[in-house]
Motif scaffolding. Structure first.
Motif, short mmCIF file in Angstrom:
data_model
loop_
_atom_site.label_atom_id
_atom_site.label_comp_id
_atom_site.label_asym_id
_atom_site.label_seq_id
_atom_site.Cartn_x
_atom_site.Cartn_y
_atom_site.Cartn_z
N PRO A 63 8.02 41.33 -12.35
CA PRO A 63 6.70 41.91 -12.62
C PRO A 63 6.35 43.11 -11.76
CG PRO A 63 6.49 39.82 -11.46
CD PRO A 63 7.92 39.96 -11.86
N ALA A 64 6.87 43.18 -10.54
CA ALA A 64 6.56 44.32 -9.67
C ALA A 64 7.07 45.62 -10.29
CB ALA A 64 7.16 44.11 -8.29
N LYS A 65 8.34 45.62 -10.67
CA LYS A 65 8.92 46.82 -11.28
C LYS A 65 8.30 47.10 -12.63
CE LYS A 65 13.40 49.03 -12.07
NZ LYS A 65 14.88 48.87 -11.92
N ALA A 66 8.01 46.05 -13.39
CA ALA A 66 7.40 46.24 -14.71
C ALA A 66 6.02 46.88 -14.59
CB ALA A 66 7.30 44.89 -15.42
N ARG A 67 5.22 46.41 -13.64
CA ARG A 67 3.89 47.00 -13.46
C ARG A 67 4.00 48.47 -13.02
NH1 ARG A 67 2.61 41.88 -10.52
NH2 ARG A 67 1.46 40.54 -11.96
N ASN A 68 4.94 48.75 -12.15
CA ASN A 68 5.13 50.14 -11.71
C ASN A 68 5.50 51.05 -12.88
OD1 ASN A 68 4.55 49.47 -9.08
ND2 ASN A 68 6.67 49.42 -8.40
N LYS A 69 6.33 50.56 -13.79
CA LYS A 69 6.70 51.35 -14.96
C LYS A 69 5.48 51.62 -15.83
CE LYS A 69 11.62 50.55 -15.78
NZ LYS A 69 12.63 50.13 -16.78
N GLY A 70 4.65 50.61 -15.99
CA GLY A 70 3.44 50.80 -16.77
C GLY A 70 2.51 51.80 -16.13
N ALA A 71 2.40 51.75 -14.80
CA ALA A 71 1.51 52.66 -14.08
C ALA A 71 1.96 54.11 -14.22
CB ALA A 71 1.44 52.26 -12.61
N LYS A 72 3.26 54.34 -14.30
CA LYS A 72 3.77 55.71 -14.37
C LYS A 72 3.38 56.42 -15.66
CE LYS A 72 7.69 55.02 -11.24
NZ LYS A 72 9.17 54.91 -11.12
N ILE A 73 3.23 55.67 -16.75
CA ILE A 73 2.86 56.32 -18.02
C ILE A 73 1.36 56.20 -18.30
CG2 ILE A 73 5.15 55.82 -18.94
CD1 ILE A 73 3.64 53.87 -20.91
N ALA A 74 0.64 55.47 -17.44
CA ALA A 74 -0.80 55.27 -17.66
C ALA A 74 -1.56 56.57 -17.47
CB ALA A 74 -1.33 54.20 -16.71
N THR A 75 -2.61 56.74 -18.25
CA THR A 75 -3.45 57.93 -18.15
C THR A 75 -4.84 57.62 -17.60
OG1 THR A 75 -4.22 57.65 -20.45
CG2 THR A 75 -2.24 59.00 -20.09
N GLY A 76 -5.15 56.36 -17.40
CA GLY A 76 -6.48 55.98 -16.95
C GLY A 76 -6.73 56.31 -15.49
N ASP A 77 -8.00 56.51 -15.16
CA ASP A 77 -8.38 56.70 -13.75
C ASP A 77 -8.16 55.43 -12.95
OD1 ASP A 77 -9.46 59.35 -14.24
OD2 ASP A 77 -11.14 58.34 -15.22
N VAL A 78 -8.36 54.29 -13.62
CA VAL A 78 -8.23 52.98 -12.98
C VAL A 78 -7.16 52.18 -13.70
CG1 VAL A 78 -9.38 50.78 -12.49
CG2 VAL A 78 -10.62 52.94 -12.19
#
Length: 331
Positions: A63-78
């Motif tokens: 989950p740590a790496k998976a969340r990081n991958k999601g964060a890299k493509i996220a466009t939200g401020d939060v």
């Protein structure tokens, strides 16, 4: 504020479908939903059918790496991280939005499980209600982060390096992130009204394995490494004293089998344990009644027993480098 909801999933099953359904019902059209299917094609297909952005990992990386991958493509401020086995309610995401709008200096926030767990069996009700109680009575100035219901400003998340990807299994990667945030001087708030419903069904094996191997042991390592032993959440002074009392109770009970006058000491320790944890038992009494409360007390004392055991093993491993139990879950 624009919000990106990020969900790592591995073998999500029916609970994940409920998670997506709740987001479809309660998340606004502007909310970005990102699902990282971690070696789980079926959950990835399901997420796409709900209109989520999907990242697919060919094999599970944690989950740590998976969340990081999601964060890299996220466009939200939060970035709002939730687990695949929770559901949001009508107020969850709006309250995250409002909190970060009202408190521009706030770096991150964590919420709480609600008081109506999804699974109906005793251990699931006990485990999730105890988690709810712990967060509802914790300090609003949080000392850690929580990946099941935790939000953080995207720029700060990226600046601090995200989750530690050496954690390959779901354990304390969120707590470790919280420690780094606090060391760097960022603020984390426990907002008790931001709540999600936990759907996980706990049984004896899964509960003991998660509490002992995935939380207590690696958390002990974190505590010793960062020198973080604050009087909050699971580390309150009442819990630490209860650990000592439970071991004193065990020794006194064994001794009383030989010297009968020690039964008074056994009774005294039991009464002391009950008094110290009275607020917990009062909470369970109001939530589920007297029979449930009587059933949960032995489990609560068992929790103190294996928490103390894990801390002792962790201390030996940290200071003595004895390979008794491997706490580096990345190995």
């Amino acid at each position: 504020m624009s919000i990106s909801v990020i969900i790592p999933v591995h073998k999500g099953g029916e609970a994940f479908q409920h998670c997506l359904s709740s987001l479809k019902q309660f998340a606004s059209a502007e909310t970005e939903i990102i699902v990282v299917a971690d070696g789980d094609e079926e959950s990835g297909d399901l997420a796409e059918s709900f209109g989520a952005k999907v990242i697919r990992n060919s094999s599970a990386s944690g989950p740590a790496k998976a969340r990081n991958k999601g964060a890299k493509i996220a466009t939200g401020d939060v970035l709002f991280f939730i687990d695949a086995d929770v559901t949001v309610n009508a107020n969850t995401i709006p309250q995250v939005n409002l909190l970060f709008l009202k408190e521009p200096e706030l770096a991150a926030a964590i919420g709480s499980y609600d008081d109506e767990p999804g699974a109906s069996n005793f251990l699931s009700q006990y485990k999730n209600l105890f988690h709810h109680y712990t967060h509802q009575t914790g300090s609003e100035e949080a000392s850690t982060f929580w990946g099941a219901c935790g939000a953080i400003r995207r720029d700060i998340f990226l600046k601090i390096g995200g989750f530690d990807e050496s954690y390959r299994l779901p354990c304390v990667e969120d707590i470790e992130l919280g420690y780094r945030l606090k060391i760097a001087g960022y603020s984390i708030k426990l907002c008790k009204t931001i709540q999600v419903k936990h759907l996980k069904r706990w049984d004896v094996i899964s509960l003991l394995r998660a509490d002992f191997f995935y939380r207590a042991l690696p958390w002990t390592n974190l505590i010793l490494r960062h020198r973080q032993l604050k009087n909050d959440l699971n580390l309150q002074w009442s819990s630490r004293i209860s650990v000592i009392l439970v071991y004193s109770l065990l020794v006194s009970f064994l001794a009383a089998l030989w010297w009968s006058y020690l039964w008074l000491l056994v009774l005294g320790i039991m009464v002391t344990l009950f008094i110290i944890n009275f607020s917990v038992y009062r909470f369970f009494y109001h939530q589920r009644g007297i029979i449930f409360t009587i059933r949960m007390i032995p489990w609560h004392w068992l929790y103190f027993f294996y928490s103390g055991l894990a801390f002792a093993i962790g201390m030996i491993r940290y200071y003595g480098s004895y390979p008794i139990i491997k706490t580096n879950l990345a190995d």
